[in-house]
Design an enzyme around this catalytic site. Structure first.
Site, mmCIF file in Angstrom:
data_model
loop_
_atom_site.group_PDB
_atom_site.id
_atom_site.type_symbol
_atom_site.label_atom_id
_atom_site.label_comp_id
_atom_site.label_asym_id
_atom_site.label_seq_id
_atom_site.Cartn_x
_atom_site.Cartn_y
_atom_site.Cartn_z
ATOM 1 N N ASP A 266 0.526 -23.701 34.036
ATOM 2 C CA ASP A 266 -0.532 -23.216 33.315
ATOM 3 C C ASP A 266 -0.999 -23.750 32.184
ATOM 4 O O ASP A 266 -0.155 -24.134 31.305
ATOM 5 C CB ASP A 266 -0.056 -21.724 32.881
ATOM 6 C CG ASP A 266 -1.358 -20.710 32.113
ATOM 7 O OD1 ASP A 266 -2.206 -20.730 32.982
ATOM 8 O OD2 ASP A 266 -1.198 -20.462 31.363
ATOM 9 N N GLU A 303 -3.150 -26.843 35.523
ATOM 10 C CA GLU A 303 -4.401 -26.291 34.878
ATOM 11 C C GLU A 303 -4.519 -26.897 33.628
ATOM 12 O O GLU A 303 -3.536 -26.980 32.727
ATOM 13 C CB GLU A 303 -4.454 -24.801 34.902
ATOM 14 C CG GLU A 303 -5.701 -24.313 34.355
ATOM 15 C CD GLU A 303 -5.664 -23.042 33.724
ATOM 16 O OE1 GLU A 303 -6.628 -22.183 33.605
ATOM 17 O OE2 GLU A 303 -4.421 -22.549 33.156
#
Length: 612
Positions: A266, A303
């Protein structure tokens, strides 16, 4: 001897082949440390080692024992490397022999990355039960749909039973309300038995607020940099060696002990590392070493909101070696092309033009000026294969970050939903679906938490309200702490037997099958794509070319029927047309395009092919 060679590698409690517990705790400021066995009310002293570590090898700790760590005269604390918190973030940790599991996936082989078709799931809302075990009963659905990789949102222990997972505070653990570590192993084993790879979403850029005990143990954070979540995780400041080891060993544990196939990391732009060896690069090097030992392929996906190819370039070419990245820009361009308002982070994207550019160049902003940022942004992604980019028409962020959490089904027409799905699946990139989109799920996916700290809960409420100021939205967001917000976010499996949901599901199944079967679609070849955007007509003509096949897709985002001349050869055969009556449309397009001209319907995708 190097730092990592002087001590047992894995933090926490692990059991060796002799049944002994090997304990490793990092607490550099403590004068003494011990393990408290809760049920026995017994303390086991830890021995001080180099670099601020404390160790112990003992047969007095058994699997399933509840324990806490005591630092000097302080109150007992859970273990930062706990693999299970059966009583939540504030309770004691539980020793688990995670190597004691009977795997039956010896014949499993992780698919090549270019073959991945990813399906994102939030465990708590994907089934009525909201557990890992319950998802196993839905694997037949995923197999029939045609996806071969399931990406599960974070499972690290968080406060309460309801959360997206990005507030986790024990990265080595599996959320108790999802079933704990054994349920995770059983889930992965079941997925592999059905031919499905497992991608686990992990958060290495911050830790959640409630139950976060890391600061009481050591220098896990640094005020040298700041992130949206406060001080940055310390990976390049004083004492950072142990922090880096903590996160690298965590990644290796998921691959080795849980047989995870890929990690989705993330918001890696918030990992502030300006040292000579970036944390992600070192992590990739260690994962490659593990793959050589186990003969199993593992992927690292990221990401990030940086259009920076250093993250995905191979290590030997000066990159960090990440295997793939999400590209939100494709999503944003797709959304504004479908008529969504250009506000907030959509303001930088032009309908049709930005989408056509993303099809060809991956990044929309690749060194050009961004008005939203008031500066030039990004670099070109030339030379990187399509398999390194993951695209989607919706995901947890872009649904849940809306004030009301509306899914695409509530924002655009049924015809436009089919066009958006086709736009993703026709791309030369890896497609990702968000749970329920394949049957046009109508329930929202809203932001929810279950913090037990009243002040923290109120801060989350206020934060959600201020977050939507940039979108100029009126009214209040649903209460993220309310259980009702969570329950409204559950998908409705009963819709699969109703129209138009059954038709949408069949459309997805057919398009995914074509993605796997058709030579021009199967390859993630960015060189074999030709794209033209017609902004005035709200139209894109996209060609995918391989040695075996020439395929042309017409994406009509307008509300008007239009005549379109297909390029080149005249022997065009219909492959799939979203506006055909079998998919709930009003008119069938011809099976062949006489003279290379077709009249495409409003809000439709029409795909024709020539075998070469």
């Amino acid at each position: 001897m190097s730092f990592s060679e002087t001590l047992p590698a894995v933090p926490g409690i692990r059991f060796n082949e002799f049944g002994e517990a090997e304990v490793l705790v990092w607490a550099p400021l403590a004068e003494e440390a011990s393990i408290l066995l809760v049920d026995q009310d017994k303390n086991l002293s830890l021995q001080k080692a180099d670099y601020g570590y404390w160790t112990l090898k003992t047969d007095k700790i058994k699997p399933d024992d509840l324990y806490q760590i005591v630092l000097g005269e302080e109150e007992p604390l859970p273990d930062p490397a706990s693999v299970y918190q059966p009583q939540g973030v504030h309770g004691p940790s539980q020793a688990v022999d995670i190597k004691d599991f009977q795997w039956t996936d010896q014949q499993w082989k992780n698919p090549g990355l270019s073959d991945y078709i990813i399906y994102e799931v939030h465990i708590g809302t994907f089934t009525p039960e909201g557990t890992l075990q319950a998802i196993e009963s839905k694997l037949d659905h995923l197999v029939e749909l045609g996806v071969n990789a399931i990406e599960i949102m974070p499972v690290s222990q968080f406060a309460g039973a309801r959360n997206w997972g990005y507030d986790g505070v024990f990265p080595y653990s599996v959320q108790d309300s999802y079933g704990g570590p054994r349920a995770m192993q059983e889930f992965v084993n079941a997925c592999h038995g059905r031919g499905i790879a497992v991608v686990l979403d992990m958060v290495y850029n911050h830790l959640g607020p409630e139950g976060n005990v890391f600061g009481k143990f050591g220098h896990y954070f640094t005020d040298k940099y700041h992130t949206p979540w406060g001080d940055a995780v310390n990976v390049d400041d004083a004492w950072s060696d142990a922090v880096r080891q903590y996160f690298i060993e965590n990644a290796l544990m998921w691959f080795h002990d849980f047989h995870i196939d890929a990690l989705r990391l993330d918001a890696v732009h918030a990992i502030k590392d300006f040292g000579p060896l970036h944390l992600l690069q070192e992590m990739k090097m260690r994962v490659n070493e593990l793959s050589e030992l186990t003969n199993r392929q593992h992927y690292l996906m990221v990401e990030m909101d940086l259009n920076d190819t250093r993250f995905v370039k191979p290590i030997e070419k000066g990159g960090y070696g990440m295997d793939a990245q999400w590209i939100d820009e494709f999503h944003h361009a797709l959304r504004v092309s479908s008529g969504q308002q250009k506000s907030g982070y959509y303001s930088d994207f032009e309908p049709i033009v930005s989408l056509a550019k993303s099809y060809k160049d991956a990044y929309v902003y690749d060194g050009v000026y961004s008005d939203h940022r008031k500066r030039k942004f990004g670099v070109k992604a030339d030379g990187l294969p399509g398999q390194q980019f993951i695209v989607f028409s919706q995901n947890h962020d872009h649904v849940g970050n809306r004030m009301l959490g509306e899914r695409t089904s509530q924002l655009v027409s049924f015809e436009m939903q089919k066009l958006l799905a086709g736009a993703v699946l026709i791309s030369p990139y890896l497609p990702l679906l968000f749970m329920g989109e394949e049957w046009s799920e109508t329930n929202p996916f809203q932001y929810f938490v279950s913090h037990t700290d009243p002040e923290l809960a109120e801060a989350v409420r206020k934060g959600r309200k201020s977050e939507f100021a940039a979108f100029h939205m009126e009214g209040d967001a649903p209460d993220p702490v309310s259980e009702e917000t969570f329950r409204k976010s559950k998908v409705q499996w009963e819709l699969l037997d109703k129209e138009p949901h059954r038709t949408m599901l069949n459309y997805y199944k057919t398009f995914i099958a074509l993605r796997k079967q058709e030579p021009a679609l199967r390859k993630t070849d960015r060189d074999g794509i030709i794209v033209e955007g017609f902004e005035d007509r709200e139209l894109i003509i996209l060609q995918r070319v391989s040695p075996e096949q020439h395929l042309t897709a017409v994406l009509n985002f307008s509300k008007n029927a239009q005549e379109v001349s297909l390029p080149g050869e005249s022997n065009w055969q219909k492959l799939i047309v979203s506006s055909d009556t079998k998919w709930g449309g009003e008119k069938d397009l011809p099976e062949t395009a006489d003279g290379g001209v077709i009249r495409v319907q409003p809000e439709s995708m029409s795909v024709y092919t020539n075998e070469l």
